[in-house]
Design a protein around this motif. Structure first.
Motif, PDB file in Angstrom:
ATOM      1  N   VAL A  83       0.825  -1.211   0.000  1.00  0.00           N
ATOM      2  CA  VAL A  83       0.000   0.000   0.000  1.00  0.00           C
ATOM      3  C   VAL A  83       0.860   1.263   0.000  1.00  0.00           C
ATOM      4  CG1 VAL A  83      -1.758   1.284   1.265  1.00  0.00           C
ATOM      5  CG2 VAL A  83      -1.878  -1.211   1.160  1.00  0.00           C
ATOM      6  N   LYS A  84       1.926   1.270   0.804  1.00  0.00           N
ATOM      7  CA  LYS A  84       2.766   2.462   0.868  1.00  0.00           C
ATOM      8  C   LYS A  84       3.441   2.758  -0.464  1.00  0.00           C
ATOM      9  CE  LYS A  84       3.833   2.720   5.800  1.00  0.00           C
ATOM     10  NZ  LYS A  84       4.926   2.789   6.806  1.00  0.00           N
ATOM     11  N   ARG A  86       2.403   1.672  -3.286  1.00  0.00           N
ATOM     12  CA  ARG A  86       1.372   1.626  -4.319  1.00  0.00           C
ATOM     13  C   ARG A  86       1.776   0.669  -5.455  1.00  0.00           C
ATOM     14  NH1 ARG A  86      -2.722   5.441  -4.379  1.00  0.00           N
ATOM     15  NH2 ARG A  86      -2.666   6.928  -2.662  1.00  0.00           N
TER      16      ARG A  86
END
Length: 215
Positions: A83-84, A86
């Motif tokens: 998530v960080k 992406r």
């Protein structure tokens, strides 16, 4: 500024999301669909495959043929989501995204119940429905237990529809008096998600077809 939308899962949900976004967004934006199976099977027709009213070729298509032009498809399994950063990780590459849609669906896990995978049938998969049809063709009488093992489960109507279709199969073959069909479910009534009125109607439909309902 151009954006990249990555959609994980090429089932009905992922396909609809990808096609709808492609129709709404300008061509500068990239849409990528990640799906591990190149061939899509239309699950709502598995019950008709079970009864012999459909053939596998009638309910399967290449996923790419179901997508609008301008959608990139990556045939791969999703291994991780960062998530960080992406990014989505597959065995062969990392896919960067600005927006992420997760439509991976549910995976069946019959191995959780000891002995189930080797001794029971299922119409929740393409291969399972094909094997079940062969078993039904050879079945000439006895007891069938259609079991909802736990809640929640996919498609609230499928077990009830499946039971009634089984009753119809044996009626057409002249074997209805030689077959008992039982439907077991943890639910207090058929399809409680649809309300008590419809649940009562489904219960009557089951009883009219000789299906014994065990809530």
């Amino acid at each position: 500024m151009a954006k990249t939308i990555v959609i994980l899962g090429g089932g009905v949900g992922g396909q609809v999301a990808a096609n709808d976004l492609r129709g709404r967004l300008s061509g500068e934006h990239r849409i990528v669909l990640v799906e591990k199976n190149a061939r899509h099977a239309f699950a709502p027709s598995f019950l008709w495959l079970m009864t012999g009213d459909r053939q596998p070729g009638q309910i399967t298509r290449d996923v790419r043929d179901l997508l609008r032009p301008g959608i990139d498809m990556v045939e791969a399994e999703v291994r991780a989501i960062d998530v960080k950063a992406r990014e989505v990780e597959t065995p062969d590459q990392s896919l960067a995204f600005d927006y992420l849609v997760i439509a991976l669906g549910a995976e069946l896990a019959p191995e959780i119940i000891p002995g189930l995978a080797g001794s029971a049938h299922s119409f929740y998969t393409l291969d399972g429905a094909v094997r079940l049809r062969s078993a039904l063709d050879a079945f000439t009488g006895g007891t069938i237990a259609l079991v909802v093992s736990a809640l929640p489960y996919k498609c609230p109507g499928a077990p009830h529809e499946g039971a009634m279709l089984l009753a119809d199969v044996f009626r057409r073959r002249g074997l209805r008096d030689k077959v008992e069909i039982h439907l077991f479910t943890p639910e207090s009534q058929p399809m409680p998600v649809a309300g008590s009125g419809l649940g009562d109607a489904v219960r009557r439909m089951l009883e009219d077809r000789g299906v014994r309902f065990h809530p």
